[in-house]
Design a protein around this motif. Structure first.
Motif, PDB file in Angstrom:
ATOM      1  N   LEU A 165      -2.093   9.688  -0.952  1.00 47.86           N
ATOM      2  CA  LEU A 165      -2.893  10.311   0.102  1.00 47.86           C
ATOM      3  C   LEU A 165      -2.037  11.216   0.991  1.00 47.86           C
ATOM      4  O   LEU A 165      -2.503  11.680   2.035  1.00 47.86           O
ATOM      5  N   GLU A 166      -0.808  11.425   0.574  1.00 49.63           N
ATOM      6  CA  GLU A 166       0.140  12.314   1.265  1.00 49.63           C
ATOM      7  C   GLU A 166       0.548  11.789   2.638  1.00 49.63           C
ATOM      8  O   GLU A 166       0.906  12.545   3.536  1.00 49.63           O
ATOM      9  N   ASN A 208      -2.563  16.820  -5.876  1.00 50.61           N
ATOM     10  CA  ASN A 208      -3.883  16.837  -5.224  1.00 50.61           C
ATOM     11  C   ASN A 208      -4.414  18.267  -5.106  1.00 50.61           C
ATOM     12  O   ASN A 208      -5.627  18.502  -5.231  1.00 50.61           O
ATOM     13  N   ARG A 209      -3.519  19.188  -4.872  1.00 51.81           N
ATOM     14  CA  ARG A 209      -3.923  20.594  -4.762  1.00 51.81           C
ATOM     15  C   ARG A 209      -4.462  21.117  -6.093  1.00 51.81           C
ATOM     16  O   ARG A 209      -5.460  21.847  -6.129  1.00 51.81           O
ATOM     17  N   VAL A 210      -3.816  20.713  -7.173  1.00 49.70           N
ATOM     18  CA  VAL A 210      -4.283  21.132  -8.504  1.00 49.70           C
ATOM     19  C   VAL A 210      -5.680  20.585  -8.774  1.00 49.70           C
ATOM     20  O   VAL A 210      -6.569  21.312  -9.251  1.00 49.70           O
ATOM     21  N   ILE A 211      -5.890  19.302  -8.476  1.00 48.81           N
ATOM     22  CA  ILE A 211      -7.209  18.689  -8.680  1.00 48.81           C
ATOM     23  C   ILE A 211      -8.260  19.379  -7.819  1.00 48.81           C
ATOM     24  O   ILE A 211      -9.400  19.612  -8.248  1.00 48.81           O
ATOM     25  N   ALA A 212      -7.885  19.741  -6.590  1.00 47.64           N
ATOM     26  CA  ALA A 212      -8.831  20.411  -5.692  1.00 47.64           C
ATOM     27  C   ALA A 212      -9.243  21.768  -6.243  1.00 47.64           C
ATOM     28  O   ALA A 212     -10.410  22.185  -6.108  1.00 47.64           O
ATOM     29  N   ILE A 213      -8.327  22.474  -6.882  1.00 47.62           N
ATOM     30  CA  ILE A 213      -8.651  23.777  -7.477  1.00 47.62           C
ATOM     31  C   ILE A 213      -9.637  23.613  -8.631  1.00 47.62           C
ATOM     32  O   ILE A 213     -10.614  24.369  -8.762  1.00 47.62           O
ATOM     33  N   TYR A 214      -9.392  22.594  -9.468  1.00 47.51           N
ATOM     34  CA  TYR A 214     -10.317  22.338 -10.578  1.00 47.51           C
ATOM     35  C   TYR A 214     -11.702  21.956 -10.051  1.00 47.51           C
ATOM     36  O   TYR A 214     -12.735  22.382 -10.590  1.00 47.51           O
ATOM     37  N   ASP A 215     -11.731  21.133  -9.001  1.00 52.19           N
ATOM     38  CA  ASP A 215     -13.024  20.723  -8.425  1.00 52.19           C
ATOM     39  C   ASP A 215     -13.760  21.922  -7.840  1.00 52.19           C
ATOM     40  O   ASP A 215     -14.998  22.040  -7.951  1.00 52.19           O
ATOM     41  N   LYS A 216     -13.017  22.803  -7.205  1.00 52.19           N
ATOM     42  CA  LYS A 216     -13.635  23.978  -6.599  1.00 52.19           C
ATOM     43  C   LYS A 216     -14.274  24.877  -7.643  1.00 52.19           C
ATOM     44  O   LYS A 216     -15.343  25.467  -7.410  1.00 52.19           O
ATOM     45  N   ARG A 217     -13.624  24.957  -8.793  1.00 51.83           N
ATOM     46  CA  ARG A 217     -14.155  25.798  -9.872  1.00 51.83           C
ATOM     47  C   ARG A 217     -15.083  25.023 -10.812  1.00 51.83           C
ATOM     48  O   ARG A 217     -15.544  25.555 -11.819  1.00 51.83           O
ATOM     49  N   GLY A 227       0.802  -1.213   0.000  1.00 51.49           N
ATOM     50  CA  GLY A 227       0.000   0.000   0.000  1.00 51.49           C
ATOM     51  C   GLY A 227       0.838   1.268   0.000  1.00 51.49           C
ATOM     52  O   GLY A 227       0.316   2.363   0.245  1.00 51.49           O
ATOM     53  N   PHE A 228       2.126   1.131  -0.304  1.00 53.20           N
ATOM     54  CA  PHE A 228       3.036   2.278  -0.296  1.00 53.20           C
ATOM     55  C   PHE A 228       2.570   3.360  -1.267  1.00 53.20           C
ATOM     56  O   PHE A 228       2.464   4.540  -0.911  1.00 53.20           O
ATOM     57  N   GLU A 229       2.264   2.960  -2.494  1.00 48.65           N
ATOM     58  CA  GLU A 229       1.892   3.936  -3.516  1.00 48.65           C
ATOM     59  C   GLU A 229       0.584   4.632  -3.165  1.00 48.65           C
ATOM     60  O   GLU A 229       0.449   5.852  -3.350  1.00 48.65           O
ATOM     61  N   ARG A 246      10.004  13.639  -1.114  1.00 43.01           N
ATOM     62  CA  ARG A 246       9.865  14.114  -2.498  1.00 43.01           C
ATOM     63  C   ARG A 246       8.578  13.585  -3.124  1.00 43.01           C
ATOM     64  O   ARG A 246       7.819  14.335  -3.759  1.00 43.01           O
ATOM     65  N   LEU A 247       8.322  12.301  -2.937  1.00 44.24           N
ATOM     66  CA  LEU A 247       7.124  11.700  -3.542  1.00 44.24           C
ATOM     67  C   LEU A 247       5.845  12.272  -2.931  1.00 44.24           C
ATOM     68  O   LEU A 247       4.890  12.581  -3.647  1.00 44.24           O
ATOM     69  N   THR A 248       5.809  12.397  -1.615  1.00 45.30           N
ATOM     70  CA  THR A 248       4.606  12.926  -0.966  1.00 45.30           C
ATOM     71  C   THR A 248       4.388  14.401  -1.304  1.00 45.30           C
ATOM     72  O   THR A 248       3.243  14.855  -1.419  1.00 45.30           O
ATOM     73  N   SER A 249       5.462  15.136  -1.489  1.00 50.59           N
ATOM     74  CA  SER A 249       5.331  16.548  -1.884  1.00 50.59           C
ATOM     75  C   SER A 249       4.751  16.658  -3.279  1.00 50.59           C
ATOM     76  O   SER A 249       3.920  17.533  -3.567  1.00 50.59           O
ATOM     77  N   ASN A 250       5.210  15.759  -4.162  1.00 56.16           N
ATOM     78  CA  ASN A 250       4.659  15.746  -5.523  1.00 56.16           C
ATOM     79  C   ASN A 250       3.166  15.414  -5.499  1.00 56.16           C
ATOM     80  O   ASN A 250       2.357  16.043  -6.208  1.00 56.16           O
ATOM     81  N   ALA A 251       2.803  14.430  -4.690  1.00 56.16           N
ATOM     82  CA  ALA A 251       1.395  14.027  -4.594  1.00 56.16           C
ATOM     83  C   ALA A 251       0.549  15.159  -4.007  1.00 56.16           C
ATOM     84  O   ALA A 251      -0.577  15.404  -4.452  1.00 56.16           O
TER      85      ALA A 251
END
Length: 383
Positions: free
Chosen positions: A105-106, A145-154, A98-100, A136-141
């Protein structure tokens, strides 16, 4: 001044004086290069157990294999523990199932398990290397996730999977060639990156400090050999104190000249950078080494005991001072001890530290106290 001049002339007539004068720079250049070469070839053996077997887990392993410091292999958990038990590897990293998904999920806690032996001295280093990759991986995720949240908000209709991957890749690209927000420090014209501000280890200066300390203890055996002469010097016109200051002055000129030569040679071969503070620190260390060895010699009557104790003191100061290797890589506690040793002024890039001047003054003050104790002890000896 007359006594200093006479002592210098007598010293220069002996071929052993020239050998001792060159001893620090010869040891530093010769053995320093060998240690640096071997250090670059030494790699820490670690093994990864990939239970997740995902793209993210494979990416972590691949990136760790590119680390020059690590010798990475993969194995099953049973095989990995067998190698660890036989001391064939330093540490075992188990990438949990379940690492990935946790990375997406950060979540970074508990995604990789570290197992090492109690005798391991480098587990802190490898742990930080792996932890930085997980960060590095969690920061990328998190960025994706932040980008997707912005699209969902708009409420913008998009292919979330593709956008998430694009945002993730874009964030990951910001780590090359080095992460964003990397601070470059400048201190009096010298440039220091992240590594240097922490104090990059210099094997040449480390071995130089060891050789100078050893040299001072060898040279100051005269305090033992001339104890009978001290009684006669008390009856002379200038007295014993003038004689001691003459000896001190000639020895310091010898050591300071040797330090200047070593600095010039190391600078010529590009083993150090041009910084006058390095030279000043080398001179301060020479002063301290001379005063310490002379002080100890004044309290000891037997040559055998003197050389035995000298060997122990030289090895202890050199080891705890980081002359042979950077102790901070093994333990923060040992790193703090090393920072209080006199050679920390130049063995690491500590001359960029804000406490350089106060610490230099402290070492000089200790040296003066040691010299005062030496004069007092010799004068108090039975006539």
């Amino acid at each position: 001044m007359r006594l200093i001049e006479l002592n210098i002339k007598q010293m220069l007539k002996k071929w052993t004086t020239w050998l001792l004068f060159l001893f620090p720079v010869l040891l530093a250049v010769g053995a320093g290069g060998l240690i640096e070469k071997q250090g670059s070839e030494i790699r820490i053996p670690v093994v990864f157990v990939d239970k997740d077997n995902s793209n993210s887990s494979k990416l972590v392993v691949d990136r760790m294999k590119k680390q020059d410091l690590l010798d990475v292999s993969t194995a099953t958990q049973k095989e990995a523990f067998r190698r660890l038990g036989q001391n064939k590897v330093d540490s075992v990293f188990i990438i949990e199932e379940g690492f990935e998904e946790k990375i997406k999920l950060e979540e970074r806690e508990g995604v990789i398990k570290l197992v090492s032996t109690p005798s391991s001295l480098t587990y802190r280093i490898v742990r930080e290397l792996v932890a930085s990759e997980v960060t590095r991986l969690t920061s990328n995720a998190k960025a994706a996730n932040r980008v997707i949240a912005i699209y969902d908000k708009r409420k913008i209709d998009i292919d979330k999977e593709e956008i998430w991957k694009d945002a993730y890749r874009y964030s990951d690209d910001q780590w090359e060639p080095e992460p964003l927000m990397t601070i470059q420090y400048k201190q009096e014209g010298e440039k220091f990156g992240n590594r240097e501000t922490k104090g990059s280890f210099n094997s040449y200066l480390g071995l130089w400090s060891f050789s100078v300390l050893l040299l001072c203890f060898i040279m100051n055996e005269w305090v033992l050999k001339e104890q009978l002469l001290f009684s006669r010097m008390r009856t002379t016109y200038k007295g014993l104190t003038a004689y001691l200051y003459g000896k001190l002055g000639s020895q310091l000129l010898f050591l300071f000249g040797s330090a200047a030569l070593s600095f010039g040679v190391l600078l010529y071969f590009h083993h150090i950078t041009m910084n006058i503070k390095v030279l000043v620190s080398m001179i301060i260390f020479s002063l301290f080494s001379s005063m310490l060895s002379m002080f100890m010699a004044s309290f000891i009557r037997s040559s055998g005991n003197y050389y035995l104790l000298s060997f122990l003191v030289v090895m202890m100061i050199s080891a705890f001072g980081g002359s042979f290797f950077p102790l901070s890589d093994f333990s923060p506690f040992l790193g703090h001890i090393s920072a209080w040793m006199p050679q920390s002024l130049f063995v690491k890039a500590s001359f960029a530290h804000e406490y350089y001047y106060s610490f230099s003054a402290f070492i000089i003050g200790i040296s003066v106290i040691l010299w005062g104790g030496t004069v007092w002890k010799i004068q108090k000896q039975k006539r």
